[in-house]
Design an enzyme around this catalytic site. Structure first.
Site, PDB file in Angstrom:
ATOM      1  N   CYS A   1     -18.917  -8.813   2.819  1.00  0.00           N
ATOM      2  CA  CYS A   1     -20.070  -9.058   3.418  1.00  0.00           C
ATOM      3  C   CYS A   1     -20.394  -7.783   4.440  1.00  0.00           C
ATOM      4  CB  CYS A   1     -20.049 -10.420   4.120  1.00  0.00           C
ATOM      5  SG  CYS A   1     -20.063 -11.910   3.168  1.00  0.00           S
TER       6      CYS A   1
ATOM      7  N   THR B   1      13.531   5.285  10.300  1.00  0.00           N
ATOM      8  CA  THR B   1      14.706   4.416  10.616  1.00  0.00           C
ATOM      9  C   THR B   1      14.033   3.009  10.083  1.00  0.00           C
ATOM     10  OG1 THR B   1      15.264   5.448  12.748  1.00  0.00           O
ATOM     11  CG2 THR B   1      15.502   2.969  12.439  1.00  0.00           C
TER      12      THR B   1
ATOM     13  N   THR C   1       0.911  -1.164  -0.066  1.00  0.00           N
ATOM     14  CA  THR C   1      -0.123   0.034   0.126  1.00  0.00           C
ATOM     15  C   THR C   1       0.852   1.193   0.208  1.00  0.00           C
ATOM     16  OG1 THR C   1      -1.665  -1.209   1.030  1.00  0.00           O
ATOM     17  CG2 THR C   1      -1.793   1.143   1.291  1.00  0.00           C
TER      18      THR C   1
ATOM     19  N   SER D   1       4.789  -6.699  -1.228  1.00  0.00           N
ATOM     20  CA  SER D   1       4.433  -7.007   0.237  1.00  0.00           C
ATOM     21  C   SER D   1       4.956  -8.214   0.771  1.00  0.00           C
ATOM     22  CB  SER D   1       2.900  -7.036   0.080  1.00  0.00           C
ATOM     23  OG  SER D   1       2.278  -6.576   1.580  1.00  0.00           O
TER      24      SER D   1
ATOM     25  N   GLN E   1       0.958 -10.308  -5.661  1.00  0.00           N
ATOM     26  CA  GLN E   1       0.629 -11.736  -5.773  1.00  0.00           C
ATOM     27  C   GLN E   1       1.701 -12.493  -6.635  1.00  0.00           C
ATOM     28  OE1 GLN E   1      -1.470 -13.130  -3.705  1.00  0.00           O
ATOM     29  NE2 GLN E   1      -2.541 -11.444  -2.872  1.00  0.00           N
TER      30      GLN E   1
ATOM     31  N   ASN F   1      -5.413 -10.988  -7.252  1.00  0.00           N
ATOM     32  CA  ASN F   1      -5.365 -11.497  -5.665  1.00  0.00           C
ATOM     33  C   ASN F   1      -6.228 -12.464  -5.496  1.00  0.00           C
ATOM     34  OD1 ASN F   1      -6.087  -8.869  -6.142  1.00  0.00           O
ATOM     35  ND2 ASN F   1      -6.864  -8.867  -3.997  1.00  0.00           N
TER      36      ASN F   1
ATOM     37  N   HIS G   1       4.384  -9.728   3.589  1.00  0.00           N
ATOM     38  CA  HIS G   1       3.548 -10.825   4.146  1.00  0.00           C
ATOM     39  C   HIS G   1       2.708 -11.726   3.263  1.00  0.00           C
ATOM     40  CE1 HIS G   1      -0.659  -8.930   4.086  1.00  0.00           C
ATOM     41  NE2 HIS G   1       0.254  -7.976   3.804  1.00  0.00           N
TER      42      HIS G   1
HETATM   43  N1  PLP Z   1      -2.165  -5.251  -4.061  1.00  0.00           N
HETATM   44  C1  PLP Z   1      -2.536  -6.545  -4.071  1.00  0.00           C
HETATM   45  C2  PLP Z   1      -2.717  -7.400  -5.397  1.00  0.00           C
HETATM   46  C3  PLP Z   1      -2.747  -7.147  -2.932  1.00  0.00           C
HETATM   47  O1  PLP Z   1      -3.228  -8.624  -2.742  1.00  0.00           O
HETATM   48  C4  PLP Z   1      -2.860  -6.413  -1.780  1.00  0.00           C
HETATM   49  C5  PLP Z   1      -3.062  -7.334  -0.319  1.00  0.00           C
HETATM   50  O2  PLP Z   1      -4.244  -7.861  -0.422  1.00  0.00           O
HETATM   51  C6  PLP Z   1      -2.176  -5.336  -1.884  1.00  0.00           C
HETATM   52  C7  PLP Z   1      -1.715  -4.675  -2.989  1.00  0.00           C
HETATM   53  C8  PLP Z   1      -1.955  -4.567  -0.646  1.00  0.00           C
HETATM   54  O3  PLP Z   1      -0.940  -4.953   0.428  1.00  0.00           O
HETATM   55  P1  PLP Z   1      -0.486  -4.542   1.802  1.00  0.00           P
HETATM   56  O4  PLP Z   1      -1.766  -4.443   2.572  1.00  0.00           O
HETATM   57  O5  PLP Z   1       0.375  -5.694   2.247  1.00  0.00           O
HETATM   58  O6  PLP Z   1      -0.174  -3.185   1.716  1.00  0.00           O
END
Ligand code: PLP
Length: 751
Positions: free
Chosen positions: A330, A241, A71, A203, A183, A155, A205
């Site tokens: 939802c 930092t 993001t 990203s 992704q 995603n 995670h």
């Molecule tokens: N872009 C895609 C394709 C994603 O799947 C996601 C998270 O679901 C994001 C951007 C945003 O990632 P983050 O929430 O780690 O900033």
């Protein structure tokens, strides 16, 4: 073992990534900006991870920044491109983004476009039914665009974009190009530099690193404006930092990508995906995949099962401890269709019923085998509940009343196991197929399809249901417009008898159906005459407002104040009511029943109330007008710790599992059977069970539980509203029950 199949949402952290994070927290904890050796060691970590990232991403040149996540990377890219567009001052007209892009992209475009005062048109690039961008459209619009955003892989569906095709379509355009690589990372090569991509956010995670760390690639020579300024970190491109534990953990993931053994190769992932797809097909024979598998990442499957909602499927999977996600949000009362699937042109029901199953490249055969086995068990459980439209004849005979709700409208199925006969009351068009399937599967004879009145918000689907199932006419008499055999005094199904009472008001033809079991009045189907917290509106063309007051008195004389009334609409999940409860909540009703207010005055007061009746939360016509103060019975919930204490201290405690039978059948209830009086009352069967608890309201607390705590809260609220002060629900449901700490649970239960 939990089967976690929601890797596109997030992943666990790889053990080696955890170790690396701990190492920089415990040992090399320095600030990379410090010049002493502690700082230098930290700097070395950062440099090392950045070098790895460049190798993995094919980005030898250009900038590679560590940011907090995708993001932030997206915002930085958008600010950079838009600021440069303003500086360059060309005749820009638009900003383009793929119609299936993650929300962060269009939101960032709109936000910065307005904030920087560009006010360009923000346009979605259409996608085809395969989820891929319309390149002809793109080629037409790109010459006027300041920035084009196209994700590498989606995603929700896993659809892989045609990045080479997009690169070609952008040739000759002055537009900058952002590719969201979130992704795609670790699942397909991106060749960022080679393709001339200007910005690419990532990203951590989504690929086994922790949350809060990400990367942004910026092509050499692409415009750049820092989002954060301050202490000059990251070459003054991103101040603050550094998140050292995140960077170290991400480094371990990148090392795993390079080692060639931690992650499964593409072909193996395809084989696992195919194995899962086959298990899904076998479990749910009507299943459709929502994107062509050959166009998708091998780690994502998005599907719908016609006739089954995504909520039902998610509950079912969760009961088998298989964690997947629904494609639809939802947030509203009504499940919203997934915008991604809508953009692909899928029918609304399919887009609203989608389920996403996603795994990461660290899977193994044991995990996939177990996932497939559980998926099959889920399918089997649905068949047992007669919910699989393709396989009739497997259910155990059902007995009693089942409630179905569609957007606040209620339909009831009354089944009698002894006679194998059933009656449907207030059928809804959305349920025709499901009811027909259920009756065929149970081998029940449908003896009547009854409406309580001619509905104002929808046409009755009774004819449709009769045509599709066939009705055994027990009396031989013709039926009237509401499905009742002309001249019949009662309809009998084994020990159950239905009689009816004219209650005109909401409509001139409204009737209340009275259910007697072994000769005793058990409950009444009141249509829209009385709703929980409301009286049926009487301003429809077919209404009889002046007859309404008299009908309420007739109803009171027939059923008294305590008989359970089941409405044709239940907008607030209250399930049922009684005249006693409504008199306390509705002054107008109290005035009519006490004789204080006559029919004319009542009709006038109601007409006043109905002047500006808006739509319901489901965007449907409201069939009832709230009369008087809303009597909101709060749900009372217990934490798992409270319940553990109660299980020991309250010998009369009743635990009620309100999950549906197809969930209950899958077991996994974490307390022993003898922990408390345990009952299974699926939410769809709740109305019939309510009188039992109300009759014995002094027999100790009733604690409802379900998967997440929301259905059980509804049940507890309903029972409380009806006057049972000791109705509770388990907060967070089974999801938050301390299962991992099984020993502690056992100890707390003293077993
Ligand atoms: N872009 C895609 C394709 C994603 O799947 C996601 C998270 O679901 C994001 C951007 C945003 O990632 P983050 O929430 O780690 O900033």
């Amino acid at each position: 073992m939990d089967i976690y199949l929601d890797a596109n949402a997030t992943t666990p952290v790889l053990p080696q990534a955890r170790q690396a994070a701990l190492a920089v927290m415990a040992e090399d904890f320095g600030n990379p900006s410090s010049v002493h050796s502690t700082g230098l060691k930290a700097r070395a970590w950062v440099d090392d991870v950045r070098a790895r990232a460049r190798r993995v991403l094919g980005a030898e040149r250009g900038q590679l920044l560590f940011v907090s996540g995708a993001t932030e990377g997206i915002q930085t890219a958008v600010v950079s491109a838009l600021h440069s567009a303003r500086e360059r001052g060309l005749q820009w007209q638009c900003l383009l983004y793929g119609a299936t892009e993650h929300k962060a992209v269009p939101e960032a475009l709109r936000h910065w476009n307005a904030l920087l005062g560009l006010n360009l048109e923000v346009l979605a690039i259409p996608v085809g039914s395969d989820g891929r961008h319309d390149l002809v459209w793109l080629r037409q619009h790109a010459p006027r665009a300041a920035l084009v955003c196209t994700m590498a892989a989606n995603n929700e569906t896993g659809v892989i974009s045609d990045l080479d095709g997009i690169a070609q379509a952008l040739q000759g355009s002055p537009a900058l190009w952002m590719v969201d690589g979130v992704q795609a990372l670790g699942k397909m090569p991106l060749r960022l530099a080679e393709r001339g991509i200007d910005y690419a956010p990532f990203s951590g995670h989504k690929l086994y690193a922790p949350k809060g760390i990400g990367m942004l690639y910026v092509r050499e020579g692409a415009p750049f404006t820092p989002l954060l300024t301050g202490g000059g970190q990251e070459g003054a491109l991103r101040a603050g930092t550094e998140n050292m534990s995140g960077i170290a953990a991400l480094g371990a993931v990148l090392a795993a990508l390079e080692d060639g053994v931690t992650f499964q190769p593409h072909d193996q992932l395809v084989r696992y995906r195919d194995q899962l797809a086959a298990a899904l097909k076998q479990a749910f024979p009507g299943l459709v995949f929502n994107a062509p598998l050959e166009r998708c990442l091998p780690t994502t499957l998005n599907f719908s099962v016609p006739g089954l909602s995504s909520k039902l499927l998610l509950d079912l999977f969760d009961a088998a401890e298989v964690h997947v996600s629904g494609g639809s949000a939802c947030s509203a009362a009504k499940a919203q269709p997934s915008p991604v699937l809508q953009a692909m042109g899928l029918p609304e029901a399919q887009a609203a019923g989608s389920v996403r199953l996603s795994f990461g490249p660290v899977v193994d055969a044991r995990f996939v085998d177990e996932a497939c086995a559980r998926i099959r068990v889920c399918g089997e459980s649905l068949r047992q509940s007669c919910l699989d439209a393709t396989v009739p004849g497997q259910g155990a005979p059902a007995d009693g009343l089942t409630r179905f709700v569609v957007d606040g409208a209620c339909c009831y199925l009354l089944a009698d196991a002894a006679s194998r006969q059933a009656v449907v009351i207030d059928p809804l068009p959305e349920l025709t197929e499901r009811l027909a399937q259920w009756l065929a599967c149970q081998a029940y004879t449908l003896v009547a399809v009854l409406d309580t009145h001619s509905h104002g918000d929808h046409a009755s689907s009774a004819g449709e249901l009769r045509d599709s199932v066939g009705v055994a006419n027990m009396t031989g008499a013709p039926i009237d417009a509401l499905g009742w055999p002309v001249g019949a005094e009662a309809l009998t199904l084994g020990a159950r008898r239905l009689t009816r009472l004219p209650t005109p008001g909401h409509t001139a033809d409204a009737h209340t159906l009275l259910l007697h079991v072994h000769g005793t009045l058990q409950l009444a189907f009141v249509g829209d005459t009385v709703l929980p917290g409301a009286l049926g509106r009487s301003d429809f063309a077919q209404s009889a407002p002046k007859a309404f007051a008299g009908s309420l008195c007739t109803l009171r004389d027939a059923v008294g104040l305590d008989t359970l009334l089941l409405p044709a609409h239940d907008y607030d999940d209250q399930f049922a009511t009684t005249l006693g409860v409504e008199i306390a909540a509705q002054p107008l009703l109290a005035a009519v029943l006490s004789g204080e207010m006559g029919a004319e005055a009542f009709a006038a007061a109601k007409a006043q109330l109905e002047l500006n009746l808006g739509l319901t939360a489901y965007q449907t016509v409201a069939c009832g007008a709230q009369v008087g103060a809303r009597c909101e019975a709060a749900a009372r919930d217990l934490s798992p710790a409270d319940l553990l204490q109660w299980l020991q201290a309250q010998p009369n405690l009743q635990l009620v599992d309100v999950r549906e039978a197809y969930e209950q059948r899958l077991g996994n209830v974490p307390w022993p059977d003898d922990a408390a009086a345990m009952q299974a009352v699926p939410l769809s069967r709740l109305p019939e069970a309510l009188p039992r608890w109300l009759r014995n309201a002094n027999q100790g607390p009733v604690v409802f539980f379900c998967r997440s705590g929301s259905r059980s809260a509804q049940a507890a609220r309903a029972l409380r509203r009806l006057g049972h002060a000791q109705a509770f629900s388990l907060r967070g449901g089974l999801a938050l029950w301390p299962r991992a700490a099984g020993v502690a649970v056992d100890a707390a239960l003293a077993i």
